[in-house]
Design a protein around this motif. Structure first.
Motif, PDB file in Angstrom:
ATOM      1  N   ALA A   1       3.395   8.369  -2.667  1.00  8.32           N
ATOM      2  CA  ALA A   1       4.269   8.156  -1.509  1.00  8.32           C
ATOM      3  C   ALA A   1       5.292   9.280  -1.380  1.00  8.32           C
ATOM      4  N   SER A   2       5.840   9.717  -2.501  1.00  6.13           N
ATOM      5  CA  SER A   2       6.836  10.802  -2.473  1.00  6.13           C
ATOM      6  C   SER A   2       6.223  12.078  -1.928  1.00  6.13           C
ATOM      7  N   ILE A   3       5.025  12.382  -2.386  1.00 12.55           N
ATOM      8  CA  ILE A   3       4.345  13.611  -1.941  1.00 12.55           C
ATOM      9  C   ILE A   3       4.003  13.532  -0.460  1.00 12.55           C
ATOM     10  N   GLU A   4       3.532  12.352  -0.017  1.00 10.25           N
ATOM     11  CA  GLU A   4       3.156  12.174   1.379  1.00 10.25           C
ATOM     12  C   GLU A   4       4.354  12.378   2.302  1.00 10.25           C
TER      13      GLU A   4
ATOM     14  N   LEU B   1       2.170   1.592 -10.727  1.00  3.19           N
ATOM     15  CA  LEU B   1       3.536   1.750 -10.216  1.00  3.19           C
ATOM     16  C   LEU B   1       3.908   3.215 -10.061  1.00  3.19           C
ATOM     17  N   PHE B   2       3.636   3.988 -11.106  1.00  4.90           N
ATOM     18  CA  PHE B   2       4.035   5.395 -11.094  1.00  4.90           C
ATOM     19  C   PHE B   2       3.198   6.198 -10.109  1.00  4.90           C
ATOM     20  N   GLN B   3       1.900   5.927 -10.066  1.00  2.60           N
ATOM     21  CA  GLN B   3       1.032   6.690  -9.173  1.00  2.60           C
ATOM     22  C   GLN B   3       1.373   6.433  -7.713  1.00  2.60           C
ATOM     23  N   LYS B   4       1.681   5.195  -7.378  1.00  3.28           N
ATOM     24  CA  LYS B   4       2.075   4.893  -6.001  1.00  3.28           C
ATOM     25  C   LYS B   4       3.381   5.611  -5.642  1.00  3.28           C
ATOM     26  N   ALA B   5       4.310   5.627  -6.593  1.00  5.47           N
ATOM     27  CA  ALA B   5       5.578   6.325  -6.347  1.00  5.47           C
ATOM     28  C   ALA B   5       5.333   7.811  -6.116  1.00  5.47           C
TER      29      ALA B   5
ATOM     30  N   SER C   1       0.842  -1.194   0.000  1.00  8.31           N
ATOM     31  CA  SER C   1       0.000   0.000   0.000  1.00  8.31           C
ATOM     32  C   SER C   1       0.877   1.243   0.000  1.00  8.31           C
ATOM     33  N   VAL C   2       0.279   2.375  -0.323  1.00  7.75           N
ATOM     34  CA  VAL C   2       1.024   3.633  -0.279  1.00  7.75           C
ATOM     35  C   VAL C   2       1.523   3.893   1.139  1.00  7.75           C
ATOM     36  N   ASN C   3       0.709   3.578   2.136  1.00  8.45           N
ATOM     37  CA  ASN C   3       1.124   3.787   3.530  1.00  8.45           C
ATOM     38  C   ASN C   3       2.344   2.957   3.880  1.00  8.45           C
ATOM     39  N   GLU C   4       2.403   1.721   3.399  1.00  4.98           N
ATOM     40  CA  GLU C   4       3.563   0.868   3.658  1.00  4.98           C
ATOM     41  C   GLU C   4       4.822   1.423   2.990  1.00  4.98           C
TER      42      GLU C   4
END
Length: 384
Positions: A114-117, A107-111, A67-70
């Protein structure tokens, strides 16, 4: 060519074990610590990097399964709150175009999420690597853009995951206030340990087996491909360009073709390949079949069909020479068939990069030789 980086730059390299990711890490660590004081590397597999630099922090995580949180949790452990530059190289191959589009969008959206978060306003630039598939080279015919390819070429009809990724990048950049860079290399020349999915490695294995069996180095493709102009992109040169463009204060939100800058044809490359692998010169013969310009899949013979028949020769050779036998499993014969089976020039205009000040030109022959030498050092192909 010096990059105009600030002293507090932190890079985050997504897909760090791949050919382009490895080159990016190498290009970053060759710069002074005053330019880059931390390099966060992310890949599904454990690190395959063959470097020793205390600025590197490696995260092994499956982006699809996490997940994005992980992902955010792992980035925070790595000091990701200070990320200033994101370099994205992740890619998963799928035969179905819609699946290819969807999985690489995820893949790209999760990256990005996560980077923004984690880093938020610290992010200065996100760099996305795409390629010449943007110009329809994988489809040919009516889908193919006019040569030389221009960065603003119209998009072809139908699905293309590069279109999805570029649109997503522009949307996020506009929303979050950082700049973006898109680079489009072509045939990438480079090496990464345990990930040999590239033209140079597959070709080197083909040449090695032809030599072992006493056969000439035959060109599998068609006569048009033999004589066509085909761009190549040295992985290190591309990485250096990406760093330069992403840290250049004069460049904002641009798309760049990036290749070695020399004019390359397989008919002129082949004699160098023959010499390197110890073949006698061989006159290539072609069928007289009429080939329509723009066609794809026109080959004299298929390496994807031929090479699996030589697995016993490979096993014998690797045992005798103490080579890495697993390399054969990573060869992408279909990719060589694709590259050499196209009946059109495959080259782009690089005047935009030149206009901004990128003057570097790489000799493609020398680039291949460096790559082959590295494969010998890694015991992928025999040194003698």
């Amino acid at each position: 060519m010096a990059a105009s980086s600030s002293p507090v730059n932190v890079a985050c390299v997504w897909g760090a074990n791949g050919i382009s990711g490895v080159a990016m890490v190498d290009a970053l660590i060759e710069q002074d610590r005053s330019n880059w004081n931390r390099i966060i590397c992310i890949s599904r597999r454990p690190t395959q990097l063959d470097v020793d630099d205390d600025r590197i922090y490696f995260i092994s995580i499956d982006l699809l399964e996490s997940s994005v949180n992980e992902i955010v949790t792992e980035l925070k452990k790595a000091g990701g709150k200070n990320i200033t530059h994101v370099y994205h190289f992740t890619y998963i191959e799928k035969q179905d175009e819609n699946e290819l589009d969807e999985v690489n969008k995820v893949l790209f959206q999760k990256a990005l999420d996560a980077s923004i978060e984690v880093a938020g306003e610290h992010i200065k630039c996100v760099t996305l690597q795409t390629g010449y598939k943007y110009y329809g080279v994988h489809k040919g015919g009516e889908y193919l853009a006019t040569r030389p390819y221009q960065e603003d070429a119209p998009r072809h009809q139908g699905s293309n995951f590069y279109y999805t990724q570029e649109d997503l990048l522009k949307e996020y950049a506009g929303k979050h206030g950082w700049k973006y860079i898109v680079t489009r290399p072509n045939i990438i020349i480079g090496v990464s340990r345990g990930n040999f999915m590239n033209f140079a490695l597959s070709f080197a294995l083909y040449a090695t087996l032809q030599k072992e069996e006493g056969q000439p180095l035959l060109f599998p493709g068609n006569e048009v491909a033999w004589n066509a102009v085909v761009d190549h992109s040295d992985a290190m040169n591309t990485a250096r360009f990406q760093i330069w463009a992403s840290t250049n204060n004069e460049i904002h939100n641009e798309v760049f073709n990036i290749h070695n800058g020399d004019e390359v044809r397989f008919c002129t490359l082949w004699p160098y390949f023959e010499r390197y692998f110890g073949f006698a010169p061989h006159k290539q013969m072609f069928d007289a079949d009429d080939i329509q310009t723009g066609e794809i899949g026109i080959s004299q013979f298929s390496l994807a069909e031929l090479m699996p028949k030589h697995i016993e020769t490979w096993n014998r050779l690797t045992k005798h020479k103490q080579l890495d036998s697993s390399a054969f499993n990573y060869a992408t014969w279909n990719f060589i068939d694709f590259v050499l089976g196209r009946a059109f020039d495959d080259h782009s205009d690089m005047s935009k990069a030149r206009k901004y000040g990128w003057k570097t030109t790489v000799n493609t022959v020398e680039s291949y030789i460096r790559c082959f030498d590295r494969l010998k050092e890694m015991q992928i192909i025999p040194s003698i």
